[in-house]
Design a protein around this motif. Structure first.
Motif, PDB file in Angstrom:
ATOM      1  N   VAL A 145      43.138  76.707 129.551  1.00  0.00           N
ATOM      2  CA  VAL A 145      44.100  77.778 129.786  1.00  0.00           C
ATOM      3  C   VAL A 145      44.149  78.633 128.530  1.00  0.00           C
ATOM      4  N   THR A 146      43.928  79.932 128.697  1.00  0.00           N
ATOM      5  CA  THR A 146      43.988  80.859 127.574  1.00  0.00           C
ATOM      6  C   THR A 146      45.125  81.845 127.792  1.00  0.00           C
ATOM      7  N   GLY A 147      45.542  82.478 126.714  1.00  0.00           N
ATOM      8  CA  GLY A 147      46.595  83.466 126.854  1.00  0.00           C
ATOM      9  C   GLY A 147      46.711  84.363 125.648  1.00  0.00           C
ATOM     10  N   SER A 148      47.457  85.439 125.815  1.00  0.00           N
ATOM     11  CA  SER A 148      47.857  86.299 124.707  1.00  0.00           C
ATOM     12  C   SER A 148      49.253  85.884 124.263  1.00  0.00           C
ATOM     13  N   THR A 149      49.587  86.223 123.032  1.00  0.00           N
ATOM     14  CA  THR A 149      50.895  85.832 122.510  1.00  0.00           C
ATOM     15  C   THR A 149      51.791  87.036 122.237  1.00  0.00           C
TER      16      THR A 149
ATOM     17  N   GLY B 269      41.121  92.423 137.544  1.00  0.00           N
ATOM     18  CA  GLY B 269      40.565  91.506 136.557  1.00  0.00           C
ATOM     19  C   GLY B 269      40.587  92.066 135.147  1.00  0.00           C
ATOM     20  N   HIS B 270      39.874  91.404 134.228  1.00  0.00           N
ATOM     21  CA  HIS B 270      39.884  91.809 132.825  1.00  0.00           C
ATOM     22  C   HIS B 270      38.463  91.927 132.309  1.00  0.00           C
ATOM     23  N   LEU B 271      38.277  92.801 131.314  1.00  0.00           N
ATOM     24  CA  LEU B 271      36.954  93.018 130.730  1.00  0.00           C
ATOM     25  C   LEU B 271      36.299  91.723 130.285  1.00  0.00           C
ATOM     26  N   SER B 272      37.079  90.820 129.700  1.00  0.00           N
ATOM     27  CA  SER B 272      36.507  89.597 129.134  1.00  0.00           C
ATOM     28  C   SER B 272      36.161  88.548 130.178  1.00  0.00           C
ATOM     29  N   HIS B 273      36.346  88.890 131.448  1.00  0.00           N
ATOM     30  CA  HIS B 273      35.987  87.965 132.525  1.00  0.00           C
ATOM     31  C   HIS B 273      34.599  88.259 133.090  1.00  0.00           C
ATOM     32  N   GLY B 274      33.860  89.156 132.412  1.00  0.00           N
ATOM     33  CA  GLY B 274      32.492  89.375 132.831  1.00  0.00           C
ATOM     34  C   GLY B 274      32.078  90.802 133.064  1.00  0.00           C
ATOM     35  N   HIS B 275      32.834  91.768 132.574  1.00  0.00           N
ATOM     36  CA  HIS B 275      32.442  93.159 132.766  1.00  0.00           C
ATOM     37  C   HIS B 275      31.205  93.471 131.940  1.00  0.00           C
ATOM     38  N   SER B 276      30.377  94.365 132.446  1.00  0.00           N
ATOM     39  CA  SER B 276      29.082  94.649 131.820  1.00  0.00           C
ATOM     40  C   SER B 276      29.205  95.243 130.423  1.00  0.00           C
ATOM     41  N   VAL B 277      30.314  95.916 130.100  1.00  0.00           N
ATOM     42  CA  VAL B 277      30.460  96.505 128.762  1.00  0.00           C
ATOM     43  C   VAL B 277      30.966  95.485 127.749  1.00  0.00           C
ATOM     44  N   ASN B 278      31.335  94.306 128.209  1.00  0.00           N
ATOM     45  CA  ASN B 278      31.896  93.269 127.351  1.00  0.00           C
ATOM     46  C   ASN B 278      30.854  92.194 127.089  1.00  0.00           C
ATOM     47  N   PHE B 279      31.021  91.445 125.987  1.00  0.00           N
ATOM     48  CA  PHE B 279      30.072  90.376 125.678  1.00  0.00           C
ATOM     49  C   PHE B 279      29.920  89.404 126.842  1.00  0.00           C
ATOM     50  N   SER B 280      31.010  89.173 127.571  1.00  0.00           N
ATOM     51  CA  SER B 280      30.984  88.187 128.655  1.00  0.00           C
ATOM     52  C   SER B 280      30.012  88.593 129.762  1.00  0.00           C
ATOM     53  N   GLY B 281      29.963  89.895 130.039  1.00  0.00           N
ATOM     54  CA  GLY B 281      29.030  90.363 131.054  1.00  0.00           C
ATOM     55  C   GLY B 281      27.609  90.489 130.547  1.00  0.00           C
TER      56      GLY B 281
ATOM     57  N   THR C   5      41.021  87.839 124.324  1.00  0.00           N
ATOM     58  CA  THR C   5      39.578  87.930 124.558  1.00  0.00           C
ATOM     59  C   THR C   5      38.828  86.913 123.710  1.00  0.00           C
ATOM     60  N   GLN C   6      39.216  86.743 122.447  1.00  0.00           N
ATOM     61  CA  GLN C   6      38.538  85.743 121.619  1.00  0.00           C
ATOM     62  C   GLN C   6      38.890  84.326 122.060  1.00  0.00           C
ATOM     63  N   ALA C   7      40.057  84.148 122.661  1.00  0.00           N
ATOM     64  CA  ALA C   7      40.360  82.847 123.248  1.00  0.00           C
ATOM     65  C   ALA C   7      39.399  82.558 124.401  1.00  0.00           C
ATOM     66  N   ASN C   8      39.165  83.555 125.247  1.00  0.00           N
ATOM     67  CA  ASN C   8      38.196  83.379 126.336  1.00  0.00           C
ATOM     68  C   ASN C   8      36.798  83.132 125.799  1.00  0.00           C
TER      69      ASN C   8
END
Length: 416
Positions: A223-227, A124-136, A98-101
């Protein structure tokens, strides 16, 4: 003095919880698609004295003294990441996917810019624009979805949406979409509407690194990812990008999105990336996919409905509404947990229940593959899962499956 005391004497309750968690992992089948088991070497790196070191900045340009050794560690992690993904630049400091995004958004977007991304209920994922996330909350979000009949992304519809909404960025990536993305097509769509393409490969980082899953590197600026999912390099995130965006990304990670990097985690990434460069890891990644596809075969044969009908990667999304309408995802998760099979409830396309209840479960193969499971054993696991779902109140079935799970765990220990 307390400084010299072992954990079990300093805080016995924490030591006990850690021991119990290790026992839980050893004695259950971990099938949460976003979890895995790291090697002893990664554990050693992440539990090292590097946790003591502050290292704000980047190798050769720190804001603190005494960074010569952590510089060596981070430089190695960066170089191995660049090699694994064939990328111009890598930043290995993000604390999470999420912090990578976040760092990518901060690097090239302004608040209020439009993002087009996959709907959460469609995988999808929360960090891609969901209203409860900073991205949304910071960006104007439009979302695309899967075809309700096929469970696949409709790229013609995605293109239509992109031309209509004119986003500043198109995000490809998911947490519960079982098919590969057509990164080339999405990159072309993004180019056509003058948008950036961010490919979030959080779930398939290891599969991409091993070459058993399509790579988006040539088709996305970022390109972002988790490790810590399919690549087994410890918890954290990563960004790779074209050279022209390197400085923007580095500035967006630090000081934009976070402060000092967690150098013990960076060390874990360096070790995990080294492991991912081996032939053994490529065989592991191939087995992850083979295991998931065999799991899908048995599920279908026994009447379960799978979103998109199967999988191209490491996870399956089971839609319970057709085969087990009386069960919610929460209930299915609990029933399976009771016999030692750990999955997670998950929303499905067209979901009518809340995210805390859901109509589906997500099932993954990375952790079991790490333990050495092959297709034959996945057949056994699949039968165990369906047996429990088919007879949710039958204690004899539950006892039989729990005994089988015990046998499998004893046969495949995680840490000898």
């Amino acid at each position: 003095m307390a400084f010299d005391q072992p954990l079990d004497r300093t805080v016995p309750s924490v030591a006990d919880a850690i021991d119990r968690e290790r026992d839980r992992q050893e004695s259950t089948l971990g099938m949460i698609a976003s979890e895995n088991h790291v090697s002893a070497a990664v554990l050693e790196a992440q539990g090292s004295t590097l946790t003591n070191k502050y290292a704000e900045g980047y190798p050769g340009g720190r804001y603190y003294g005494g960074c010569e050794h952590v510089d060596t560690v981070e430089a190695e992690a960066i170089e191995r990441a660049r090699d694994l993904f064939g990328a111009d630049h890598a930043n290995v400091q993000p604390h999470s996917g999420t912090q990578a995004n976040m760092s990518v958004y901060f690097a090239v977007l302004e608040p209020g810019d439009r993002i087009l991304s996959l709907d959460l209920d469609h995988g999808g994922h929360l960090s891609h624009g969901h209203s409860v996330n900073f991205s949304g909350q910071l960006y104007d979000v439009e979302q695309y979805g899967v075809d309700p009949d096929t469970g696949y992304i409709d790229y013609d519809e995605l293109e239509r949406q992109a031309r209509e909404t004119e986003p500043a960025m198109i995000v490809s990536g998911s947490s519960a979409y079982p098919r590969e993305f057509d990164y080339e097509r999405i990159g072309a769509i993004a180019d056509a509407v003058d948008a950036f393409h961010l490919a979030d490969i959080a779930h398939v980082t290891g599969l991409v690194a091993a070459g058993v899953h399509a790579s988006p590197v040539e088709h996305a600026e970022f390109v972002t990812g988790s490790t810590h999912k399919t690549i087994r390099a410890g918890r954290g995130g990563i960004v790779v990008c074209d050279a022209e965006y390197a400085d923007d990304i580095d500035s967006a990670v630090f000081p934009g999105a976070q402060g000092g990097p967690l150098m013990h985690n960076v060390a874990g990434k360096a070790v995990g990336f080294a492991e991912a460069q081996t032939d053994a890891f490529e065989r592991y990644a191939e087995q992850v996919v083979a295991n998931a596809q065999r799991l899908a075969d048995v599920f279908r044969e026994r009447g379960l409905s799978l979103v998109s009908g199967g999988t191209d990667k490491h996870l399956l999304l089971v839609d319970l509404r057709d085969s087990h309408p009386e069960l919610t995802g929460t209930e299915a998760e609990s029933l399976l947990s009771d016999v030692g099979v750990v999955v997670n409830k998950n929303s499905v396309p067209g979901e009518t229940r809340s995210p805390m209840v859901t109509s589906g479960i997500r099932v993954g193969t990375p952790a079991l593959t790490t333990r050495g499971f092959d297709e034959a054993e996945m057949e056994t696991v699949a039968d165990c899962i369906v047996d429990v779902l088919d007879a949710p109140e039958d204690e004899a079935v539950a006892d039989r499956v729990a005994s089988r799970v015990d046998d499998l765990c004893e046969t495949h220990p995680i840490y000898d």
